[in-house]
Design an enzyme around this catalytic site. Structure first.
Site, PDB file in Angstrom:
ATOM      1  N   GLU A   1       0.856  -1.189   0.000  1.00 15.82           N
ATOM      2  CA  GLU A   1       0.000   0.000   0.000  1.00 15.82           C
ATOM      3  C   GLU A   1       0.886   1.230   0.000  1.00 15.82           C
ATOM      4  O   GLU A   1       2.102   1.122   0.204  1.00 15.82           O
ATOM      5  CB  GLU A   1      -0.942  -0.002   1.210  1.00 15.82           C
ATOM      6  CG  GLU A   1      -2.085  -0.987   1.041  1.00 15.82           C
ATOM      7  CD  GLU A   1      -3.133  -0.888   2.128  1.00 15.82           C
ATOM      8  OE1 GLU A   1      -2.829  -0.347   3.213  1.00 15.82           O
ATOM      9  OE2 GLU A   1      -4.254  -1.368   1.901  1.00 15.82           O
TER      10      GLU A   1
ATOM     11  N   HIS B   1      -9.221  10.208   3.391  1.00 14.66           N
ATOM     12  CA  HIS B   1      -8.909   9.175   2.409  1.00 14.66           C
ATOM     13  C   HIS B   1      -9.220   9.732   1.030  1.00 14.66           C
ATOM     14  O   HIS B   1     -10.292  10.286   0.813  1.00 14.66           O
ATOM     15  CB  HIS B   1      -9.714   7.901   2.674  1.00 14.66           C
ATOM     16  CG  HIS B   1      -9.115   6.713   1.986  1.00 14.66           C
ATOM     17  ND1 HIS B   1      -9.170   6.552   0.636  1.00 14.66           N
ATOM     18  CD2 HIS B   1      -8.419   5.654   2.463  1.00 14.66           C
ATOM     19  CE1 HIS B   1      -8.534   5.434   0.302  1.00 14.66           C
ATOM     20  NE2 HIS B   1      -8.065   4.874   1.401  1.00 14.66           N
TER      21      HIS B   1
ATOM     22  N   ARG C   1      -1.396   9.746   1.580  1.00 14.89           N
ATOM     23  CA  ARG C   1      -2.822  10.036   1.394  1.00 14.89           C
ATOM     24  C   ARG C   1      -3.137  11.528   1.356  1.00 14.89           C
ATOM     25  O   ARG C   1      -3.997  11.960   0.582  1.00 14.89           O
ATOM     26  CB  ARG C   1      -3.622   9.401   2.541  1.00 14.89           C
ATOM     27  CG  ARG C   1      -3.718   7.932   2.366  1.00 14.89           C
ATOM     28  CD  ARG C   1      -4.503   7.279   3.468  1.00 14.89           C
ATOM     29  NE  ARG C   1      -4.580   5.861   3.148  1.00 14.89           N
ATOM     30  CZ  ARG C   1      -5.072   4.945   3.952  1.00 14.89           C
ATOM     31  NH1 ARG C   1      -5.531   5.283   5.147  1.00 14.89           N
ATOM     32  NH2 ARG C   1      -5.114   3.692   3.591  1.00 14.89           N
TER      33      ARG C   1
ATOM     34  N   HIS D   1     -11.394  10.051   7.222  1.00 19.27           N
ATOM     35  CA  HIS D   1     -11.179   8.605   7.326  1.00 19.27           C
ATOM     36  C   HIS D   1     -10.630   8.161   8.672  1.00 19.27           C
ATOM     37  O   HIS D   1     -11.065   7.172   9.234  1.00 19.27           O
ATOM     38  CB  HIS D   1     -10.218   8.205   6.208  1.00 19.27           C
ATOM     39  CG  HIS D   1      -9.973   6.739   6.117  1.00 19.27           C
ATOM     40  ND1 HIS D   1     -10.990   5.824   6.004  1.00 19.27           N
ATOM     41  CD2 HIS D   1      -8.814   6.015   6.108  1.00 19.27           C
ATOM     42  CE1 HIS D   1     -10.486   4.604   5.929  1.00 19.27           C
ATOM     43  NE2 HIS D   1      -9.171   4.698   6.003  1.00 19.27           N
TER      44      HIS D   1
ATOM     45  N   ARG E   1      -1.001   8.829   9.445  1.00 18.37           N
ATOM     46  CA  ARG E   1      -0.908   7.380   9.656  1.00 18.37           C
ATOM     47  C   ARG E   1      -0.465   6.668   8.383  1.00 18.37           C
ATOM     48  O   ARG E   1      -0.955   6.957   7.294  1.00 18.37           O
ATOM     49  CB  ARG E   1      -2.284   6.850  10.065  1.00 18.37           C
ATOM     50  CG  ARG E   1      -2.364   5.368  10.177  1.00 18.37           C
ATOM     51  CD  ARG E   1      -3.801   4.936  10.373  1.00 18.37           C
ATOM     52  NE  ARG E   1      -4.596   5.180   9.189  1.00 18.37           N
ATOM     53  CZ  ARG E   1      -5.364   4.265   8.606  1.00 18.37           C
ATOM     54  NH1 ARG E   1      -5.446   3.061   9.114  1.00 18.37           N
ATOM     55  NH2 ARG E   1      -6.065   4.557   7.538  1.00 18.37           N
TER      56      ARG E   1
HETATM   57  C1  LIG Z   1     -13.969   2.019   5.680  1.00 21.64           C
HETATM   58  C2  LIG Z   1     -12.730   1.865   6.512  1.00 21.64           C
HETATM   59  C3  LIG Z   1     -11.660   1.118   6.040  1.00 21.64           C
HETATM   60  C4  LIG Z   1     -10.511   0.961   6.804  1.00 21.64           C
HETATM   61  N1  LIG Z   1      -9.499   0.174   6.346  1.00 21.64           N
HETATM   62  C5  LIG Z   1      -8.440  -0.076   7.145  1.00 21.64           C
HETATM   63  C6  LIG Z   1      -7.444  -1.020   6.755  1.00 21.64           C
HETATM   64  O1  LIG Z   1      -7.515  -1.628   5.699  1.00 21.64           O
HETATM   65  N2  LIG Z   1      -6.398  -1.228   7.608  1.00 21.64           N
HETATM   66  C7  LIG Z   1      -6.282  -0.577   8.801  1.00 21.64           C
HETATM   67  O2  LIG Z   1      -5.311  -0.814   9.531  1.00 21.64           O
HETATM   68  N3  LIG Z   1      -7.226   0.301   9.196  1.00 21.64           N
HETATM   69  C8  LIG Z   1      -8.296   0.557   8.406  1.00 21.64           C
HETATM   70  N4  LIG Z   1      -9.257   1.427   8.817  1.00 21.64           N
HETATM   71  C9  LIG Z   1      -9.135   2.040  10.149  1.00 21.64           C
HETATM   72  C10 LIG Z   1      -9.460   0.990  11.213  1.00 21.64           C
HETATM   73  O3  LIG Z   1     -10.535   0.217  10.771  1.00 21.64           O
HETATM   74  C11 LIG Z   1      -9.830   1.652  12.527  1.00 21.64           C
HETATM   75  O4  LIG Z   1      -8.896   2.625  12.876  1.00 21.64           O
HETATM   76  C12 LIG Z   1      -9.866   0.613  13.640  1.00 21.64           C
HETATM   77  O5  LIG Z   1     -10.656  -0.487  13.253  1.00 21.64           O
HETATM   78  C13 LIG Z   1     -10.429   1.233  14.908  1.00 21.64           C
HETATM   79  O6  LIG Z   1     -10.636   0.219  15.834  1.00 21.64           O
HETATM   80  P1  LIG Z   1     -11.166   0.595  17.278  1.00 21.64           P
HETATM   81  O7  LIG Z   1     -11.323  -0.701  18.001  1.00 21.64           O
HETATM   82  O8  LIG Z   1     -10.336   1.638  17.869  1.00 21.64           O
HETATM   83  O9  LIG Z   1     -12.604   1.272  16.997  1.00 21.64           O
HETATM   84  P2  LIG Z   1     -13.884   0.736  16.200  1.00 21.64           P
HETATM   85  O10 LIG Z   1     -13.607  -0.513  15.479  1.00 21.64           O
HETATM   86  O11 LIG Z   1     -14.447   1.862  15.440  1.00 21.64           O
HETATM   87  O12 LIG Z   1     -14.902   0.390  17.379  1.00 21.64           O
HETATM   88  C14 LIG Z   1     -15.493   1.401  18.150  1.00 21.64           C
HETATM   89  C15 LIG Z   1     -16.478   0.792  19.114  1.00 21.64           C
HETATM   90  O13 LIG Z   1     -16.833   1.758  20.085  1.00 21.64           O
HETATM   91  C16 LIG Z   1     -18.241   1.757  20.281  1.00 21.64           C
HETATM   92  N5  LIG Z   1     -18.640   3.076  20.770  1.00 21.64           N
HETATM   93  C17 LIG Z   1     -18.390   4.303  20.256  1.00 21.64           C
HETATM   94  N6  LIG Z   1     -18.934   5.260  21.033  1.00 21.64           N
HETATM   95  C18 LIG Z   1     -19.554   4.625  22.054  1.00 21.64           C
HETATM   96  C19 LIG Z   1     -20.317   5.053  23.176  1.00 21.64           C
HETATM   97  N7  LIG Z   1     -20.567   6.346  23.425  1.00 21.64           N
HETATM   98  N8  LIG Z   1     -20.816   4.111  24.012  1.00 21.64           N
HETATM   99  C20 LIG Z   1     -20.596   2.790  23.783  1.00 21.64           C
HETATM  100  N9  LIG Z   1     -19.879   2.325  22.741  1.00 21.64           N
HETATM  101  C21 LIG Z   1     -19.367   3.228  21.901  1.00 21.64           C
HETATM  102  C22 LIG Z   1     -18.787   1.402  18.920  1.00 21.64           C
HETATM  103  O14 LIG Z   1     -20.113   0.945  19.052  1.00 21.64           O
HETATM  104  C23 LIG Z   1     -17.793   0.323  18.485  1.00 21.64           C
HETATM  105  O15 LIG Z   1     -18.150  -0.905  19.048  1.00 21.64           O
HETATM  106  C24 LIG Z   1     -10.414   1.595   8.059  1.00 21.64           C
HETATM  107  C25 LIG Z   1     -11.492   2.352   8.532  1.00 21.64           C
HETATM  108  C26 LIG Z   1     -12.639   2.493   7.780  1.00 21.64           C
HETATM  109  C27 LIG Z   1     -13.780   3.292   8.315  1.00 21.64           C
END
Ligand SMILES: Cc1cc2nc3c(=O)[nH]c(=O)nc-3n(C[C@H](O)[C@H](O)[C@H](O)COP(=O)(O)OP(=O)(O)OC[C@H]3O[C@@H](n4cnc5c(N)ncnc54)[C@H](O)[C@@H]3O)c2cc1C
Length: 506
Positions: free
Chosen positions: A110, A226, A272, A333, A368
């Site tokens: 990438e 993005h 990006r 993003h 990032r």
């Molecule tokens: C479309 C897309 C594609 C991506 N592709 C990639 C990739 O290929 N590779 C990569 O490394 N990263 C990628 N990313 C980034 C990556 O997916 C995220 O940074 C990462 O998954 C975040 O994980 P997390 O566990 O921190 O949060 P998340 O997976 O977003 O989880 C957040 C959680 O918090 C909960 N939550 C939020 N607010 C509250 C609240 N007030 N009360 C209770 N629960 C709450 C939500 O319900 C959810 O369960 C991508 C992101 C997107 C949107």
């Protein structure tokens, strides 16, 4: 039920932490929507790790530091890349099925990676595969309980953070949940912008709650846009992964010209922020609302086999990537900033931890490197879980109090439009000041009704982005100021926002 540990968020970071925490007590993992609705679930391209034969941890480290544009915390980067191979092996041991070629793990490339080091699963469903694996593992542990449609409204304070106010969408009631330690794993904030690849849940709730509780928030001006989100009227801004450009996709302007070579030697695989700004410039130059992403020159069947989910989604909106280019434009993003933590998820408030996209360890600096955030979730999620175990022996405090909250007189739609127009890809003092004035005027004193909590959080988060972006009078990484277009050594520091104080740099 009052658990020993409250994990707010069921993405990769929260679930990875819960697996560690289960060894020391009852763990409650809450999600404000269904358990599947998270950015983790939508992550397509892959997870970066230095595991291929021609790769080394040091090279992954160098690429991450280069992308971060002088602002990465070196120790955090080292912890990420060094912890990567073991974290991936652990996922494989728990059943994660990464794509393979002839029995060996298949790595792709990438943007801004010097080696092929991106693992993927089912072509373009990497996050879903990792989330599924972690959920299965966590749910198999008797100490872990999940609760969906349970949104935390605010943190509870006494002796640091001792729990959270939880709105239970099933029973339509508000509860105080007390715990020995609390992890914020609430994900990102892309949904405070009107154009975003993020799911609706990504409203920066963790940042807003931590800020109200008095924690330090860092680097919020750095939002990654993005470059290639699908831009079709009536369709969500679905991400068309960078991996397509890794496989040779070209960007064409409205006149059918390939333009990225004019902006950067890496052309379509430039960082990006460079690609996003180039697209904005080309759209302005040609008066178009999108550019075209073209992979139709690949052999028939390639796109469908390599990117099945992207292919199907584009097809649903009338774009057959095998035969025609997709209209794309930039969208918010990823948040490099968040709740300031050390390498083990500790915030500056006792008993409050943060991990994943909600946290800011400084690992991404000002920008990032692609596919480093799923890895961040598993590596730093596990580290935060282990650090929280220190509190296993501590007493649970009952009867914490919520900080004073503010409501928002501006609607979510208004806030999103303001964020996109004034705090988006290209910023200046005038626009940022206008955003700040409007958002300050929209503050309404009073209690936080659960229904309006999200808009209040969004108002708070955009205000923090605008204030941090205004204070950073330079351009660096994903933050671009047209009135300060150059990088300045004086700003090789992290911005720090804290309630009741001006933004400072450290
Ligand atoms: C479309 C897309 C594609 C991506 N592709 C990639 C990739 O290929 N590779 C990569 O490394 N990263 C990628 N990313 C980034 C990556 O997916 C995220 O940074 C990462 O998954 C975040 O994980 P997390 O566990 O921190 O949060 P998340 O997976 O977003 O989880 C957040 C959680 O918090 C909960 N939550 C939020 N607010 C509250 C609240 N007030 N009360 C209770 N629960 C709450 C939500 O319900 C959810 O369960 C991508 C992101 C997107 C949107």
């Amino acid at each position: 039920m009052n658990p020993d540990f409250l994990v707010i968020g069921a993405g990769v970071a929260g679930m990875r932490a819960a697996i560690e925490l289960a060894a020391a007590g009852q763990v409650l993992v809450v999600a404000k929507d269904s358990l599947r609705e998270s950015s983790s679930e939508y992550a397509q391209g892959g997870i970066a790790v230095a595991l291929s034969d021609d790769d080394e941890v040091e090279l992954h480290e160098q690429d991450t530091l280069a992308a971060g544009d002088g602002l990465c915390d070196h120790a955090a980067v080292h912890a990420l890349v060094e912890g990567g191979p073991a974290a991936i092996q652990q996922l494989i041991d728990w059943g994660a099925a990464f794509d393979r070629e002839g029995g060996s793990l298949a790595f792709t490339r990438e943007g801004a990676h010097s080696r092929n080091r991106i693992l993927h699963a089912h072509g373009d469903s990497t996050g879903r595969e990792i989330a599924r694996t972690l959920y299965r593992q966590a749910a198999s542990l008797p100490n872990v309980t999940f609760r969906s449609y349970a949104a935390t409204i605010d943190l509870l304070l006494v002796d640091g953070v001792c729990g959270a106010l939880l709105w239970d969408g099933n029973s339509q009631s508000l509860h105080a949940v007390h715990a020995r330690a609390v992890l914020l794993a609430t994900g990102g904030l892309g949904s405070v912008f009107s154009n975003t690849t993020n799911p609706d849940i990504a409203t920066g709730d963790g940042v807003a709650m931590a800020y109200r509780a008095g924690a330090e928030i860092s680097d919020l001006e750095f939002v990654q846009f993005h470059p290639t989100a699908l831009h079709v009227d009536g369709a969500p801004r679905f991400l068309v992964s960078e991996a397509l450009r890794g496989e040779g996709a070209r960007l064409l302007n409205a006149r059918g010209e390939r333009f990225m070579e004019r902006y950067h030697p890496l052309a379509e695989l430039a960082p990006r922020d460079v690609v996003s700004r180039a697209i904005v410039t080309e759209m302005e130059r040609t008066g178009a609302t999108s550019v075209a992403l073209d992979l139709s020159h690949r052999e028939p069947g390639f796109v469908r086999a390599r990117f099945p989910r992207i292919y199907e989604t584009c097809l649903r909106y009338g774009v057959d990537l095998e035969r025609q280019p997709a209209p794309v434009a930039p969208a918010a993003h990823y948040a490099m900033g968040g709740v300031r933590t050390d390498l083990d998820g500790r915030t500056d408030l006792r008993r409050l931890y943060a991990a994943g996209e909600a946290a800011c360890t400084g690992v991404h600096g000002a920008n990032r490197l692609a596919s480093n955030s799923l890895l961040e979730g598993v590596v730093f999620g596990a580290r935060a879980g282990l650090a929280m175990l220190e509190w296993a022996g501590a007493q649970r405090t009952e009867q914490g109090i919520a900080p004073e909250s503010r409501d928002s007189a501006a609607t979510a739609a208004e806030i999103r439009a303001l964020a996109w127009e004034r705090c988006g890809i290209v910023r200046d003092a005038e626009g940022l000041q206008a955003a700040i004035r409007r958002l300050e005027d929209a503050e309404r004193p009073g209690g936080l009704a659960p229904q309006s909590a999200e808009a209040a959080n969004m108002r708070q988060v955009v205000l923090l982005i605008a204030r941090s972006a205004l204070a950073r009078e330079e351009s660096r990484g994903a933050h671009f100021r047209r009135d300060y277009p150059h990088k300045l050594a004086a700003f090789e520091k992290h911005s720090i926002a804290r309630q009741g104080a001006d933004v400072t740099f450290r």
